[in-house]
Design a protein around this motif. Structure first.
Motif, mmCIF file in Angstrom:
data_model
loop_
_atom_site.group_PDB
_atom_site.id
_atom_site.type_symbol
_atom_site.label_atom_id
_atom_site.label_comp_id
_atom_site.label_asym_id
_atom_site.label_seq_id
_atom_site.Cartn_x
_atom_site.Cartn_y
_atom_site.Cartn_z
ATOM 1 N N PRO A 83 -5.004 0.686 8.975
ATOM 2 C CA PRO A 83 -6.406 0.897 8.590
ATOM 3 C C PRO A 83 -7.139 -0.398 8.246
ATOM 4 O O PRO A 83 -8.212 -0.356 7.675
ATOM 5 C CB PRO A 83 -6.269 1.778 7.343
ATOM 6 N N HIS A 84 -6.535 -1.552 8.535
ATOM 7 C CA HIS A 84 -7.184 -2.821 8.170
ATOM 8 C C HIS A 84 -7.212 -3.760 9.367
ATOM 9 O O HIS A 84 -6.552 -3.512 10.382
ATOM 10 C CB HIS A 84 -6.459 -3.473 6.990
ATOM 11 N N ALA A 85 -7.960 -4.866 9.226
ATOM 12 C CA ALA A 85 -8.058 -5.835 10.323
ATOM 13 C C ALA A 85 -6.714 -6.526 10.529
ATOM 14 O O ALA A 85 -5.978 -6.768 9.567
ATOM 15 C CB ALA A 85 -9.125 -6.877 9.989
ATOM 16 N N ILE A 86 -6.381 -6.808 11.774
ATOM 17 C CA ILE A 86 -5.155 -7.566 12.047
ATOM 18 C C ILE A 86 -5.447 -8.748 12.978
ATOM 19 O O ILE A 86 -4.539 -9.313 13.562
ATOM 20 C CB ILE A 86 -4.042 -6.678 12.665
ATOM 21 N N ASP A 87 -6.729 -9.118 13.077
ATOM 22 C CA ASP A 87 -7.087 -10.238 13.955
ATOM 23 C C ASP A 87 -6.352 -11.499 13.519
ATOM 24 O O ASP A 87 -6.359 -11.857 12.344
ATOM 25 C CB ASP A 87 -8.596 -10.518 13.874
ATOM 26 N N GLY A 88 -5.747 -12.157 14.443
ATOM 27 C CA GLY A 88 -5.110 -13.436 14.161
ATOM 28 C C GLY A 88 -3.793 -13.320 13.423
ATOM 29 O O GLY A 88 -3.211 -14.344 13.060
ATOM 30 N N TYR A 89 -3.320 -12.108 13.141
ATOM 31 C CA TYR A 89 -2.019 -11.985 12.477
ATOM 32 C C TYR A 89 -0.927 -12.320 13.485
ATOM 33 O O TYR A 89 -0.770 -11.647 14.492
ATOM 34 C CB TYR A 89 -1.810 -10.562 11.956
ATOM 35 N N ARG A 97 3.506 -11.801 10.291
ATOM 36 C CA ARG A 97 2.475 -11.749 9.260
ATOM 37 C C ARG A 97 2.471 -10.389 8.558
ATOM 38 O O ARG A 97 2.182 -10.315 7.366
ATOM 39 C CB ARG A 97 1.113 -12.030 9.903
ATOM 40 N N CYS A 98 2.776 -9.343 9.265
ATOM 41 C CA CYS A 98 2.774 -8.007 8.669
ATOM 42 C C CYS A 98 3.765 -7.930 7.516
ATOM 43 O O CYS A 98 3.479 -7.352 6.465
ATOM 44 C CB CYS A 98 3.140 -6.956 9.700
ATOM 45 N N LEU A 99 4.927 -8.529 7.728
ATOM 46 C CA LEU A 99 5.961 -8.444 6.701
ATOM 47 C C LEU A 99 5.595 -9.270 5.472
ATOM 48 O O LEU A 99 6.117 -9.017 4.380
ATOM 49 C CB LEU A 99 7.310 -8.892 7.273
ATOM 50 N N ASP A 100 4.685 -10.245 5.605
ATOM 51 C CA ASP A 100 4.241 -11.010 4.447
ATOM 52 C C ASP A 100 3.666 -10.091 3.383
ATOM 53 O O ASP A 100 3.599 -10.457 2.206
ATOM 54 C CB ASP A 100 3.165 -12.034 4.847
ATOM 55 N N CYS A 101 3.183 -8.949 3.773
ATOM 56 C CA CYS A 101 2.629 -7.991 2.816
ATOM 57 C C CYS A 101 3.473 -6.726 2.721
ATOM 58 O O CYS A 101 3.611 -6.150 1.645
ATOM 59 C CB CYS A 101 1.213 -7.584 3.219
ATOM 60 N N HIS A 102 4.038 -6.272 3.833
ATOM 61 C CA HIS A 102 4.689 -4.959 3.855
ATOM 62 C C HIS A 102 6.189 -5.007 3.566
ATOM 63 O O HIS A 102 6.841 -3.972 3.484
ATOM 64 C CB HIS A 102 4.444 -4.275 5.204
ATOM 65 N N GLY A 111 0.071 -5.194 -2.708
ATOM 66 C CA GLY A 111 -0.441 -3.838 -2.853
ATOM 67 C C GLY A 111 -0.281 -3.013 -1.581
ATOM 68 O O GLY A 111 -0.807 -1.908 -1.480
ATOM 69 N N ALA A 112 0.428 -3.550 -0.594
ATOM 70 C CA ALA A 112 0.622 -2.827 0.667
ATOM 71 C C ALA A 112 1.771 -1.843 0.520
ATOM 72 O O ALA A 112 2.717 -2.099 -0.219
ATOM 73 C CB ALA A 112 0.921 -3.821 1.782
ATOM 74 N N PRO A 113 1.700 -0.699 1.220
ATOM 75 C CA PRO A 113 2.843 0.216 1.202
ATOM 76 C C PRO A 113 4.050 -0.441 1.865
ATOM 77 O O PRO A 113 3.908 -1.115 2.879
ATOM 78 C CB PRO A 113 2.354 1.425 1.997
ATOM 79 N N MET A 114 5.219 -0.237 1.273
ATOM 80 C CA MET A 114 6.433 -0.837 1.826
ATOM 81 C C MET A 114 6.788 -0.157 3.146
ATOM 82 O O MET A 114 6.533 1.035 3.317
ATOM 83 C CB MET A 114 7.584 -0.658 0.829
#
Ligand code: HEC
Ligand code: HEC
Length: 166
Positions: A83-89, A97-102, A111-114
């Motif tokens: 549900p969020h932007a992923i441009d340039g990830y 980059r996704c795992l940096d938060c998830h 604050g990202a869902p695991m």
């Protein structure tokens, strides 16, 4: 001329060449026949009705939905929509980059869902301490939603719409 060729190979070679030319002619005339417009157009061209070599105005890309609202899943096993932007990830073999938060370790700060428990299991069901390689490339399953108009009507019904109503 023939006398110049050693071993009489020439005759065989010539007949092969003649055969190839004949085959090519058959193919070409077949193509010409089917293109002459007499036969009805059954399949629409992928390029649309415009002549394929002309310059076309390209329609703008549809905008992704980036309102940060987690969407309900249409069925329990659905990979939730991003549900969020992923441009340039960056999502490469070296960087995710996704795992940096998830990733489990980072969810408190981000604050990202695991990523769910299934993302730790290898294909034999063995639970690993980190994301399993088969869940590494997130966008193979998780996609964004865009504001595109549906190309075809969608008749999907939630499973709850079936069966006896209480
Ligand atoms: C900067 C931190 C950050 C990064 C990077 C990030 N996410 Fe997220 N993600 C979040 C947060 C926070 C949410 C919760 C909803 C929101 O606020 O957008 C979320 C929600 C999601 C959801 C929805 C989960 C659900 O249950 O509905 C998915 C799927 C997701 N992200 C996938 C990804 C993927 C794939 C990438 C990499 C391309 C990625 N995220 C990169 C922070 C991040
Ligand atoms: C092979 C497909 C696949 C890949 C690759 C994948 N996921 Fe998922 N993901 C799913 C499915 C299916 C679900 C929902 C069912 C489940 O939890 O297994 C899910 C659930 C989630 C959720 C919701 C967890 C929750 O408890 O609500 C998040 C967040 C998520 N994935 C993030 C990621 C991130 C980040 C990556 C990349 C590191 C990733 N996923 C890679 C298929 C995948």
């Amino acid at each position: 001329m023939r006398g110049q060729d050693p071993g009489g190979l020439n005759t065989t070679r010539r007949s092969t060449v003649l055969g190839a030319v004949a085959a090519a002619l058959v193919v070409i005339s077949f193509g010409a026949l089917s293109q002459d417009g007499a036969s009805p157009k059954i399949v629409p061209r992928l390029t649309g009705d415009e002549p394929p070599m002309a310059d076309h105005r390209i329609p703008p890309l549809d905008r992704p939905v980036v309102d940060d609202i987690r969407r309900m899943r249409n069925y329990p096993e659905q990979p939730p929509i991003i549900p969020h932007a992923i441009d340039g990830y960056q999502l490469t073999i070296n960087t995710n980059r996704c795992l940096d938060c998830h990733k489990r370790e980072f969810t408190e700060g981000s604050g990202a869902p695991m990523i769910s428990v299934t993302h730790f299991q290898d294909r034999d069901g063995q639970v690993l301490s980190d994301v399993t390689p088969r869940r590494y490339f997130c966008t193979a399953c998780h996609v964004q939603q865009t504001d595109a108009r549906p190309l075809v009507p969608n008749t999907f019904q939630d499973a709850n719409a079936f069966g006896r109503k209480r």
